[in-house]
Design an enzyme around this catalytic site. Structure first.
Site, PDB file in Angstrom:
ATOM      1  N   LYS A 177     -19.274-113.464  48.015  1.00 18.94           N
ATOM      2  CA  LYS A 177     -20.414-113.437  47.100  1.00 18.94           C
ATOM      3  C   LYS A 177     -19.907-113.537  45.664  1.00 18.94           C
ATOM      4  O   LYS A 177     -19.357-112.578  45.126  1.00 18.94           O
ATOM      5  CB  LYS A 177     -21.249-112.151  47.250  1.00 18.94           C
ATOM      6  CG  LYS A 177     -22.599-112.322  46.542  1.00 18.94           C
ATOM      7  CD  LYS A 177     -23.293-111.025  46.202  1.00 18.94           C
ATOM      8  CE  LYS A 177     -22.821-110.397  44.938  1.00 18.94           C
ATOM      9  NZ  LYS A 177     -22.962-111.217  43.710  1.00 18.94           N
ATOM     10  N   GLY A 235     -17.420-100.542  41.480  1.00 15.98           N
ATOM     11  CA  GLY A 235     -16.417-100.195  42.497  1.00 15.98           C
ATOM     12  C   GLY A 235     -16.778 -98.901  43.210  1.00 15.98           C
ATOM     13  O   GLY A 235     -16.646 -98.785  44.430  1.00 15.98           O
ATOM     14  N   GLU A 252     -10.381-103.989  42.861  1.00 18.46           N
ATOM     15  CA  GLU A 252      -9.665-104.446  41.660  1.00 18.46           C
ATOM     16  C   GLU A 252     -10.639-104.245  40.508  1.00 18.46           C
ATOM     17  O   GLU A 252     -11.583-105.015  40.360  1.00 18.46           O
ATOM     18  CB  GLU A 252      -9.302-105.941  41.780  1.00 18.46           C
ATOM     19  CG  GLU A 252      -8.353-106.272  42.915  1.00 18.46           C
ATOM     20  CD  GLU A 252      -6.923-105.881  42.614  1.00 18.46           C
ATOM     21  OE1 GLU A 252      -6.588-105.605  41.444  1.00 18.46           O
ATOM     22  OE2 GLU A 252      -6.131-105.816  43.570  1.00 18.46           O
ATOM     23  N   CYS A 286      -9.555-108.335  32.804  1.00 25.21           N
ATOM     24  CA  CYS A 286      -9.414-106.941  33.253  1.00 25.21           C
ATOM     25  C   CYS A 286      -8.150-106.316  32.690  1.00 25.21           C
ATOM     26  O   CYS A 286      -8.128-105.134  32.374  1.00 25.21           O
ATOM     27  CB  CYS A 286      -9.383-106.889  34.770  1.00 25.21           C
ATOM     28  SG  CYS A 286      -8.210-108.050  35.491  1.00 25.21           S
ATOM     29  N   GLU A 387     -13.731 -99.824  28.443  1.00 32.33           N
ATOM     30  CA  GLU A 387     -13.432-101.251  28.558  1.00 32.33           C
ATOM     31  C   GLU A 387     -14.532-102.032  27.852  1.00 32.33           C
ATOM     32  O   GLU A 387     -15.704-101.935  28.233  1.00 32.33           O
ATOM     33  CB  GLU A 387     -13.387-101.625  30.043  1.00 32.33           C
ATOM     34  CG  GLU A 387     -13.005-103.060  30.254  1.00 32.33           C
ATOM     35  CD  GLU A 387     -13.030-103.457  31.728  1.00 32.33           C
ATOM     36  OE1 GLU A 387     -14.024-103.137  32.406  1.00 32.33           O
ATOM     37  OE2 GLU A 387     -12.065-104.088  32.178  1.00 32.33           O
TER      38      GLU A 387
HETATM   39  P1  NAD Z   1     -19.566-106.069  38.058  1.00 34.13           P
HETATM   40  O1  NAD Z   1     -18.892-104.888  38.631  1.00 34.13           O
HETATM   41  O2  NAD Z   1     -20.820-105.894  37.308  1.00 34.13           O
HETATM   42  O3  NAD Z   1     -19.903-107.130  39.222  1.00 34.13           O
HETATM   43  C1  NAD Z   1     -18.908-107.590  40.098  1.00 34.13           C
HETATM   44  C2  NAD Z   1     -19.563-108.097  41.372  1.00 34.13           C
HETATM   45  O4  NAD Z   1     -20.174-106.993  42.042  1.00 34.13           O
HETATM   46  C3  NAD Z   1     -20.672-109.108  41.151  1.00 34.13           C
HETATM   47  O5  NAD Z   1     -20.566-110.112  42.146  1.00 34.13           O
HETATM   48  C4  NAD Z   1     -21.948-108.291  41.358  1.00 34.13           C
HETATM   49  O6  NAD Z   1     -23.036-109.055  41.813  1.00 34.13           O
HETATM   50  C5  NAD Z   1     -21.492-107.321  42.422  1.00 34.13           C
HETATM   51  N1  NAD Z   1     -22.279-106.081  42.504  1.00 34.13           N
HETATM   52  C6  NAD Z   1     -22.980-105.463  41.534  1.00 34.13           C
HETATM   53  N2  NAD Z   1     -23.564-104.343  42.009  1.00 34.13           N
HETATM   54  C7  NAD Z   1     -23.208-104.248  43.308  1.00 34.13           C
HETATM   55  C8  NAD Z   1     -23.478-103.304  44.332  1.00 34.13           C
HETATM   56  N3  NAD Z   1     -24.228-102.238  44.121  1.00 34.13           N
HETATM   57  N4  NAD Z   1     -22.935-103.512  45.546  1.00 34.13           N
HETATM   58  C9  NAD Z   1     -22.147-104.574  45.774  1.00 34.13           C
HETATM   59  N5  NAD Z   1     -21.868-105.514  44.855  1.00 34.13           N
HETATM   60  C10 NAD Z   1     -22.379-105.341  43.626  1.00 34.13           C
HETATM   61  O7  NAD Z   1     -18.436-106.792  37.193  1.00 34.13           O
HETATM   62  P2  NAD Z   1     -18.593-108.039  36.238  1.00 34.13           P
HETATM   63  O8  NAD Z   1     -19.385-107.618  35.039  1.00 34.13           O
HETATM   64  O9  NAD Z   1     -19.030-109.206  37.033  1.00 34.13           O
HETATM   65  O10 NAD Z   1     -17.068-108.291  35.819  1.00 34.13           O
HETATM   66  C11 NAD Z   1     -16.400-107.590  34.836  1.00 34.13           C
HETATM   67  C12 NAD Z   1     -15.597-106.451  35.430  1.00 34.13           C
HETATM   68  O11 NAD Z   1     -14.684-106.937  36.411  1.00 34.13           O
HETATM   69  C13 NAD Z   1     -14.727-105.754  34.400  1.00 34.13           C
HETATM   70  O12 NAD Z   1     -14.840-104.373  34.550  1.00 34.13           O
HETATM   71  C14 NAD Z   1     -13.323-106.218  34.752  1.00 34.13           C
HETATM   72  O13 NAD Z   1     -12.298-105.339  34.357  1.00 34.13           O
HETATM   73  C15 NAD Z   1     -13.411-106.353  36.220  1.00 34.13           C
HETATM   74  N6  NAD Z   1     -12.345-107.232  36.709  1.00 34.13           N
HETATM   75  C16 NAD Z   1     -11.274-106.682  37.351  1.00 34.13           C
HETATM   76  C17 NAD Z   1     -10.233-107.494  37.771  1.00 34.13           C
HETATM   77  C18 NAD Z   1      -9.023-106.929  38.472  1.00 34.13           C
HETATM   78  O14 NAD Z   1      -8.301-107.697  39.109  1.00 34.13           O
HETATM   79  N7  NAD Z   1      -8.753-105.644  38.384  1.00 34.13           N
HETATM   80  C19 NAD Z   1     -10.294-108.857  37.550  1.00 34.13           C
HETATM   81  C20 NAD Z   1     -11.405-109.374  36.896  1.00 34.13           C
HETATM   82  C21 NAD Z   1     -12.437-108.556  36.483  1.00 34.13           C
END
Ligand code: NAD
Length: 500
Positions: A177, A235, A252, A286, A387
């Site tokens: 997804k 997460g 992650e 990230c 962040e």
């Molecule tokens: P987000 O957590 O808002 O969303 C990530 C994904 O989770 C999306 O596909 C979203 O639709 C899904 N999601 C949202 N709510 C959910 C739920 N309740 N259950 C299951 N899935 C759900 O993150 P974002 O705003 O898309 O991305 C930015 C974040 O990602 C930052 O915090 C960044 O640090 C992190 N990130 C981490 C890494 C890493 O490798 N550690 C890499 C890239 C980004």
């Protein structure tokens, strides 16, 4: 305008409820694509297709060479379509074309690497388990089953490939997804997968939101593991969703990585390195080096050079090869970043440069924020703790190295870190003392699919990349083969079974 359906069981289909959503180009706010919006029912269908493909389809039973060849085919197809993917990644995610070209190249390379990982035999003989002649013991690594991969918007194609590659190489089937903000290149990948010889149901890709499609994938009993990349807050929700069926998970998550310049650093290199660490992809990384620790003695000169460097960066049309920083992903993200800048000012940060929306007319229609540097930030302030995920760098001044390391580690996150010094031993000492999953010495951002990447503390659980990353997509099975042979040589039976 482009239109994308869901990819379930080898077919492109509408969502059950026929709902759609739009993906906008963050440079001009125009609709780039309309996508089917998967709901919980579609997530269940996709999970069922992946389950059947795992339980009764050919994929997990194929020879590793055959799985490897499918992944290599996908890598080649991506290379052959590189210009289209780069252009769409720019339009969907706000990446500059310069970076997007690199991302497509690296994504195809990653699939090539995972095609080789598909051939790695992870079986181990465990010689130390028993005395010779008693037993021989093996460790098998078997596919975990159905993987639900949930990814964010910052590196849409790379994130998709970083989940697809190891999950498929290990023999799993999956549902991917992508983020609702950036569904386009994942769905283009679905087209390539459709033509690359993968059996139906092995890869399912559903576009939709986290609250329904994502949450269902976490809860669904047909899913064996959730591989999540995204924010630490989500997460936590993923963990809660997966807890009901005690799924394996990898997370992650976010970061607030500390970049420590020592007083013997090569200043010219460290200044450019700090700019690269903080502002690559508009700071939407990230492991961005968003906290910069400078020794008092060189801080004034360093900040002056840093400020000049940030002012020389060009924000604008991401398709222009001269542009350094593109737009942020959305108006919401732009507002959030501007909110953090206002908070930094209120807390007393000295704004060295930036702090607003660029004046350049080419930025007028997009979600831009200037590269921003705050000097004399305290580690307790919001801009040093949370962040921001945008082009905002906090400079913190320190007295001695212990002081810098203490502040660096005083964070709920532990994803990345860096140290700049001409003295390899000093640099290594600091690298060892940082509580983070990756530490660069005189470098930043370089990740490699062959080296594990992931977070300490609230930056995540588990590792991506390398054999450690591959093993996250496997179950461990111990096989004990008796060599003792006769009852006489099994005295431990005497505990309960009388000798005849
Ligand atoms: P987000 O957590 O808002 O969303 C990530 C994904 O989770 C999306 O596909 C979203 O639709 C899904 N999601 C949202 N709510 C959910 C739920 N309740 N259950 C299951 N899935 C759900 O993150 P974002 O705003 O898309 O991305 C930015 C974040 O990602 C930052 O915090 C960044 O640090 C992190 N990130 C981490 C890494 C890493 O490798 N550690 C890499 C890239 C980004």
């Amino acid at each position: 305008m482009r239109f994308y359906q869901l990819f379930i069981n080898g077919q492109f289909v509408d969502g059950e409820e026929k709902r759609t959503f739009s993906s906008l180009n963050p440079f001009n706010g125009e609709t780039l694509a309309t996508c089917a919006r998967a709901g919980a029912a579609d997530a269940r269908l996709a999970a069922r297709a992946a389950r059947e493909a795992f339980d009764s389809g050919p994929w997990p039973r194929m020879k590793p060479e055959e799985r490897s060849s499918c992944l290599k085919g996908l890598s080649d197809a991506l290379n052959a379509n590189a210009p289209l993917f780069a252009e769409l990644e720019v339009a969907d995610s706000g990446s500059t074309l310069r970076k997007a070209k690199e991302d497509v190249y690296l994504s195809a390379r990653a699939l090539g690497i995972y095609s080789k990982y598909a051939l790695v035999d992870l079986t181990e003989q465990l010689d130390a388990v028993s005395r010779p002649g008693i037993s021989t013991n093996f460790l098998l690594r078997e596919p975990v089953g159905v993987v639900a991969a949930i990814i964010p918007w910052n590196f849409p194609l790379k994130m998709a490939v970083w989940k697809l590659g190891p999950a498929l190489a290990a023999g799993n089937t999956m549902v991917l997804k992508p983020s609702e903000e950036t569904p386009v290149t994942a769905m283009e990948l679905a087209r390539l997968i459709h033509n690359a010889g993968f059996p139906p149901g092995v890869v399912n890709i559903i576009t939709g939101f986290g609250e329904d499609a994502g949450a269902e994938l976490c809860r669904n009993p047909l899913v064996d593991t959730v591989a999540f990349t995204g924010s630490t807050d989500v997460g936590r929700q993923v963990m809660q969703g997966a807890a009901g069926t005690l799924k394996n998970i990898t997370l992650e998550c976010g970061g607030k990585s500390a970049n420590i310049v020592l007083d013997d650093a090569d200043i010219e290199l460290a200044v450019d390195g700090a700019l690269y660490a903080a502002f690559y992809h508009q700071g939407e990384c990230c492991e961005a080096g968003s906290r910069l620790f400078l020794p008092e003695r060189i801080a004034d000169e360093f900040v002056e050079r840093l400020t000049a460097g940030a002012r020389a960066m060009k924000t604008g049309d991401p398709m222009n090869m001269l542009t350094d920083l593109g737009p942020l992903i959305s108006r919401r993200q732009q507002e959030s970043v501007l909110g953090y800048i206002a908070q930094g000012k209120r807390d007393g940060g000295v704004l060295a440069t930036g702090g607003g929306i660029p004046h350049d007319p080419s930025c007028a229609g997009g979600f831009f924020v200037e590269p921003t540097i705050f000097d004399r930030v305290e580690n307790s302030w919001t801009i040093a703790r949370e962040e921001i995920f945008g082009p905002v760098l906090s400079v913190l001044r320190y007295r001695d190295t212990d002081d810098a390391v203490r502040m660096a580690n005083d964070s709920v996150y532990g994803l990345g870190g860096g140290v700049w010094s001409k003295d390899p031993q000093r640099a290594m000492d600091v690298a060892r003392s940082l509580r983070a999953g990756t530490v660069w010495i005189n470098e930043w951002h370089l990740l490699n699919e062959r080296a594990p990447f992931g977070g300490y503390k609230q930056s995540g659980i588990g590792r991506e990349f390398g054999l450690e990353g591959l093993k996250e997509f496997t179950e461990t099975k111990h096989i004990h083969v008796d060599l003792a042979g006769s009852r006489d040589r099994k005295p431990w039976y005497d505990v309960v079974v009388p000798r005849h």
